[in-house]
Design a protein around this motif. Structure first.
Motif, mmCIF file in Angstrom:
data_model
loop_
_atom_site.group_PDB
_atom_site.id
_atom_site.type_symbol
_atom_site.label_atom_id
_atom_site.label_comp_id
_atom_site.label_asym_id
_atom_site.label_seq_id
_atom_site.Cartn_x
_atom_site.Cartn_y
_atom_site.Cartn_z
ATOM 1 N N TYR A 1 0.818 -1.214 0.000
ATOM 2 C CA TYR A 1 0.000 0.000 0.000
ATOM 3 C C TYR A 1 0.850 1.262 0.000
ATOM 4 O O TYR A 1 0.376 2.330 -0.390
ATOM 5 C CB TYR A 1 -0.988 -0.035 1.162
ATOM 6 N N GLY A 2 2.109 1.149 0.407
ATOM 7 C CA GLY A 2 3.022 2.270 0.202
ATOM 8 C C GLY A 2 3.255 2.524 -1.276
ATOM 9 O O GLY A 2 3.356 3.668 -1.729
ATOM 10 N N ILE A 3 3.318 1.426 -2.060
ATOM 11 C CA ILE A 3 3.457 1.549 -3.512
ATOM 12 C C ILE A 3 2.167 2.092 -4.123
ATOM 13 O O ILE A 3 2.190 2.979 -4.983
ATOM 14 C CB ILE A 3 3.810 0.182 -4.129
ATOM 15 N N MET A 4 1.033 1.568 -3.670
ATOM 16 C CA MET A 4 -0.250 2.016 -4.213
ATOM 17 C C MET A 4 -0.468 3.509 -3.967
ATOM 18 O O MET A 4 -1.141 4.186 -4.749
ATOM 19 C CB MET A 4 -1.395 1.221 -3.587
ATOM 20 N N ALA A 5 0.112 4.021 -2.886
ATOM 21 C CA ALA A 5 -0.033 5.449 -2.589
ATOM 22 C C ALA A 5 0.587 6.306 -3.689
ATOM 23 O O ALA A 5 0.116 7.414 -3.965
ATOM 24 C CB ALA A 5 0.618 5.776 -1.242
ATOM 25 N N ASP A 6 1.637 5.795 -4.342
ATOM 26 C CA ASP A 6 2.270 6.551 -5.421
ATOM 27 C C ASP A 6 1.436 6.553 -6.695
ATOM 28 O O ASP A 6 1.756 7.259 -7.650
ATOM 29 C CB ASP A 6 3.664 5.977 -5.719
ATOM 30 N N LEU A 7 0.376 5.748 -6.715
ATOM 31 C CA LEU A 7 -0.550 5.747 -7.848
ATOM 32 C C LEU A 7 -1.858 6.447 -7.512
ATOM 33 O O LEU A 7 -2.702 6.626 -8.397
ATOM 34 C CB LEU A 7 -0.858 4.305 -8.270
ATOM 35 N N SER A 8 -2.030 6.809 -6.248
ATOM 36 C CA SER A 8 -3.315 7.320 -5.780
ATOM 37 C C SER A 8 -3.306 8.848 -5.707
ATOM 38 O O SER A 8 -2.437 9.428 -5.054
ATOM 39 C CB SER A 8 -3.628 6.751 -4.384
ATOM 40 N N PRO A 9 -4.253 9.534 -6.384
ATOM 41 C CA PRO A 9 -4.370 10.981 -6.209
ATOM 42 C C PRO A 9 -4.684 11.303 -4.749
ATOM 43 O O PRO A 9 -5.183 10.430 -4.022
ATOM 44 C CB PRO A 9 -5.552 11.340 -7.124
ATOM 45 N N PRO A 10 -4.382 12.505 -4.265
ATOM 46 C CA PRO A 10 -4.032 13.671 -5.068
ATOM 47 C C PRO A 10 -2.552 13.811 -5.419
ATOM 48 O O PRO A 10 -2.205 14.654 -6.243
ATOM 49 C CB PRO A 10 -4.447 14.838 -4.147
ATOM 50 N N VAL A 11 -1.656 13.038 -4.804
ATOM 51 C CA VAL A 11 -0.230 13.228 -5.091
ATOM 52 C C VAL A 11 0.198 12.357 -6.270
ATOM 53 O O VAL A 11 0.654 12.865 -7.289
ATOM 54 C CB VAL A 11 0.637 12.929 -3.852
ATOM 55 N N ALA A 12 0.092 11.033 -6.150
ATOM 56 C CA ALA A 12 0.374 10.101 -7.252
ATOM 57 C C ALA A 12 1.693 10.430 -7.948
ATOM 58 O O ALA A 12 1.734 10.904 -9.078
ATOM 59 C CB ALA A 12 -0.784 10.113 -8.254
ATOM 60 N N LEU A 13 2.803 10.159 -7.258
ATOM 61 C CA LEU A 13 4.120 10.550 -7.758
ATOM 62 C C LEU A 13 4.422 9.941 -9.124
ATOM 63 O O LEU A 13 5.022 10.600 -9.981
ATOM 64 C CB LEU A 13 5.194 10.138 -6.748
ATOM 65 N N ALA A 14 4.055 8.690 -9.329
ATOM 66 C CA ALA A 14 4.310 8.054 -10.624
ATOM 67 C C ALA A 14 3.527 8.758 -11.731
ATOM 68 O O ALA A 14 4.015 8.907 -12.857
ATOM 69 C CB ALA A 14 3.945 6.575 -10.564
ATOM 70 N N ALA A 15 2.305 9.192 -11.422
ATOM 71 C CA ALA A 15 1.508 9.921 -12.405
ATOM 72 C C ALA A 15 2.136 11.275 -12.720
ATOM 73 O O ALA A 15 2.132 11.728 -13.869
ATOM 74 C CB ALA A 15 0.083 10.100 -11.891
ATOM 75 N N LEU A 16 2.683 11.917 -11.700
ATOM 76 C CA LEU A 16 3.365 13.193 -11.924
ATOM 77 C C LEU A 16 4.554 13.023 -12.863
ATOM 78 O O LEU A 16 4.828 13.880 -13.707
ATOM 79 C CB LEU A 16 3.836 13.784 -10.590
ATOM 80 N N ALA A 17 5.286 11.911 -12.693
ATOM 81 C CA ALA A 17 6.443 11.666 -13.549
ATOM 82 C C ALA A 17 6.018 11.373 -14.982
ATOM 83 O O ALA A 17 6.728 11.714 -15.934
ATOM 84 C CB ALA A 17 7.265 10.499 -12.994
ATOM 85 N N ALA A 18 4.849 10.735 -15.158
ATOM 86 C CA ALA A 18 4.380 10.379 -16.507
ATOM 87 C C ALA A 18 3.700 11.546 -17.209
ATOM 88 O O ALA A 18 3.615 11.550 -18.446
ATOM 89 C CB ALA A 18 3.415 9.198 -16.418
#
Length: 735
Positions: free
Chosen positions: A590-607
């Motif tokens: 769920y730490g990984i899933m947090a990087d896919l979850s808005p509002p932050v979604a770090l992986a989405a920001l990088a893409a």
């Protein structure tokens, strides 16, 4: 199609044509050249408010960049020495490691953000002060041990300065969220005695806190920084050298050859290539900005929506952290925390990781069917077989690493040997490239193998292997093309040091939380809440842990998210009967899933800059594609056989491997059903009723009540049969 879209379509044609003849990098350069100056206003400009996704290319302007480059090489050389020989005390290694991290953090940030030489000089001076704080552990090592618990005034000054610099460096590097969280823990540490029971503690003096934080092994120099100073840096270096050897190109060629022509092939290529890339990098954002540079435009070109294409890459890239054998930095921290061999973590993660990528693969397959998307033309893709035949040797370092890990060798030893083999391949290839005939090349490689074998008659040791590498370096310096290979290796050292900064600083600052919890015992309070909740319902305890991990992960990276959640909740889950590895892996997922979850979604920001799409839209699409990732942790908690762990309820009836098979089949059917619900398609578009039936069947397979499995399988079979009968007729070809 407007002018901009037409130009993008033509440029992507140029990129794919170039890919057939050369590499991804060459294709991107060609694409940039085709853009021209006229397209400059259309480019997405990324503003760096922090460097959490990594630093820009290079090391900075002028001789400031040269300074950072050579300090990076010195940092990497020190880490290689530690990995190969390890003669220094652990506390010294941790101290020097943190010193280099702080030095490069302030130096590089100043190089990239300061407006003048004076500003850059100030950044390097501050960084040098941090380096001295780390070096202090080496200079006064014996004295610090002798006066443990009775610090001098200089000790307190150095310890306080180190704390200030780590907090400020992390704030500049990653933003305010993580320093604020750790700062709140520090405030509690200092003033928690004034809170009402049971939140209060007995109170600690300033010197006790600083000593525990800056000179012990449960603060800044705790287990996370120990792992960063040993395993993590070494495997970052290993991945960097493999990339420079051509591993990304091999993975992408193979994935294009295998899946490029299938329905929705470009998205399947993205999933497969990112999964393979994850085996050597273990970094989600790094995967997005490397593999995604090719796969995201390719998916868009073949009809996928921009947000969906970027979401696919973000989902697949984040999965690299759970993909054996290398996985992410958290896996090394987990192994050290649990006191188990790294191979045990790899075995436990294997089936859930395969399910995660199978789910992403299934999602893009359904999306392609829903919108009628086709694959690539045969002329546009390379041959997977030819790629393997011509570059099979690149797999050797990874194969050797996996073999040594499962044979019981330490990750440090396995990583060192894998790195040495990679360097030997890079230099050996450069040396033999200019050879006039194949015979000479064969003689060289056979001779090299015989030399290594002769030097290793008593077992494969570091010194003989290092001697062979040094010999190859000397030979490469005198042959055509050798200097280029040596420069590549040197650049890999410097880039690895730069890549390790964000991970290392996160590992350092979370020492505040670890130190506070170990000295005050506050973790038992939260653990008591989880246990009390779990006595009524394990499901509610898991939900609470999941929410904690996702909420933490929206503001801080995966490593501190895992460390905090594992320290707070994992021991409590273990007391509720959840296997220890499963409880820690639950927090990790769920730490990984947090990087896919808005509002932050770090992986989405990088893409987002690659796809030229809103990060929030990408984040929501990534959550939909990664739906199975939110479900799999619950499956392996209730069915530990999925992680090859004992204690599965079905093991008594079916045996251990029977329980593993049943858990895997149930998980596969469940994620297939969740995919149908999320995409709304199987053989044809699903109605609302059909989606509800699929959702009910999935929950039956996840449930633990009488006849739940039977109901789930029956409903699934009925739905698939109904969809099969509703499928549209195949088009009739004209005679």
């Amino acid at each position: 199609m407007d002018a901009r879209d037409k130009r993008g379509h033509d440029d992507l044609e140029t990129l794919c044509q170039c890919y057939k003849r050369s590499t991804i990098g060459d294709g991107l350069k060609m694409l940039e050249k085709a853009e021209g100056a006229a397209a400059a206003p259309d480019k997405v400009k990324v503003e760096f408010d922090n460097f959490e996704h990594g630093f820009p290319e290079g090391f900075g302007p002028g001789w400031w960049g040269t300074l950072a480059y050579w300090i990076g090489i010195a940092f990497a050389t020190f880490q290689l020495y530690v990995a190969a020989f390890n003669y220094l005390p652990s506390q010294v290694v941790r101290g020097v490691h943190v010193g280099f991290l702080v030095l490069l953090t302030f130096g590089l940030i100043a190089n990239f953000t300061a407006k003048s030489n004076a500003g850059r000089a100030l950044g390097w001076v501050i960084g040098a002060a941090g380096f001295f704080c780390g070096l202090y552990q080496w200079i006064f090592y014996a004295d610090l041990i002798a006066r443990d618990g009775d610090p001098t005034r200089l000790d307190l000054v150095v310890g306080t300065l180190l704390a200030v610099l780590i907090f400020e460096g992390t704030r500049r590097l990653m933003g305010a969220a993580l320093p604020l969280m750790c700062g709140a823990c520090l405030v509690y540490w200092f003033f928690g005695q004034y809170l009402p029971s049971p939140l209060n503690h007995r109170g600690y003096d300033f010197d006790q806190i600083i000593t525990h934080l800056s000179f012990g092994t449960e603060g800044f120099y705790g287990v996370p920084i120990y792992v960063s100073a040993t395993y993590i840096f070494l495997f970052i270096l290993f991945g960097s050298f493999l990339e420079r050897a051509g591993m990304i190109q091999l993975f992408t060629d193979v994935s294009l050859g295998l899946f490029g022509r299938t329905r929705g092939g470009p998205a399947k290529v993205a999933v497969f290539a990112s999964g393979m890339m994850g085996t050597i990098s273990g970094s989600g954002v790094a995967n997005v900005v490397t593999v995604g540079q090719f796969t995201i435009p390719l998916m868009i070109r073949f009809g996928y929506r921009r947000a969906f294409a970027a979401g696919v890459e973000a989902t697949a890239s984040m999965g690299g952290q759970i993909m054996p054998p290398v996985m992410g930095a958290v896996a090394f921290i987990m192994a050290e925390t649990l006191g188990v061999q790294y191979s045990e973590i790899v075995k436990a993660a294997a089936i859930p990781a395969i399910l995660y990528f199978a789910s992403a693969f299934w999602m893009v397959h359904l999306e392609a069917g829903k919108h009628g998307l086709v694959g690539m033309k045969r002329s546009e893709i390379p041959s997977a077989w030819r790629a393997l035949v011509t570059r099979w040797y690149l797999v050797l370092p990874l194969a050797a690493l996996v073999y040594m890990l499962f044979e019981g060798f330490t990750p440090l030893y396995a990583g060192s040997m894998g790195l040495a083999l990679t360097v030997a391949l890079i230099l050996g290839t450069a040396i033999t490239t200019g050879a006039s005939s194949m015979v000479i090349r064969v003689i060289f490689w056979v001779g090299l193998a015989l030399v290594v074998g002769a030097l290793s008659r008593d077992g494969l040791q570091i010194v003989p292997v290092a001697s062979v590498v040094v010999g190859l370096i000397v030979i490469a310096a005198f042959v055509r093309g050798g200097f280029k290979a040596l420069r590549e290796c040197r650049d890999a050292l410097a880039e690895s040091a730069k890549s390790a900064i964000t991970v290392g600083m996160a590992c350092a600052i979370v020492g505040v939380i670890i130190g506070m919890m170990s000295q005050t015992g506050v973790g038992t309070i939260f653990g008591g809440w989880v246990i009390g909740l779990g006595e009524k319902s394990l499901f509610l305890a898991l939900i609470m842990t999941m929410l904690l991990s996702i909420l933490l992960g929206t503001g801080i990276p995966t490593i501190p998210t895992y460390i905090i959640t594992a320290a707070l909740a994992a021991p409590a889950l273990a007391k509720l009967g959840v296997p220890l590895i499963a409880s820690h892996m639950f927090a990790f997922y769920y730490g990984i899933m947090a990087d896919l979850s808005p509002p932050v979604a770090l992986a989405a920001l990088a893409a987002a800059p690659i796809a030229k799409e809103n990060p929030d839209k990408i984040g929501w699409e990534a959550m939909r594609i990664a739906l199975a990732g939110y479900v799999i942790p619950f499956i392996f908690v209730y069915s530990p056989a999925l992680m090859l762990q004992a204690g599965d309820p079905m093991a008594a009836k079916l045996g251990f491997y029977g329980a593993v098979a049943l858990a895997t089949v149930k998980a596969l059917v469940a994620i297939a059903l969740f995919g149908m619900v999320a995409i709304g398609f199987l053989f044809t578009r699903l109605t609302l009723i059909e989606r509800l039936v699929a959702l009910g069947a999935a929950f039956c397979l996840l449930g633990d009540f009488a006849f739940s499995d039977t109901a789930g399988f029956v409903l699934s079979a009925a739905l698939v049969l109904w969809q099969w009968r509703q499928r549209p007729p195949a088009p009739v070809e004209a005679v």
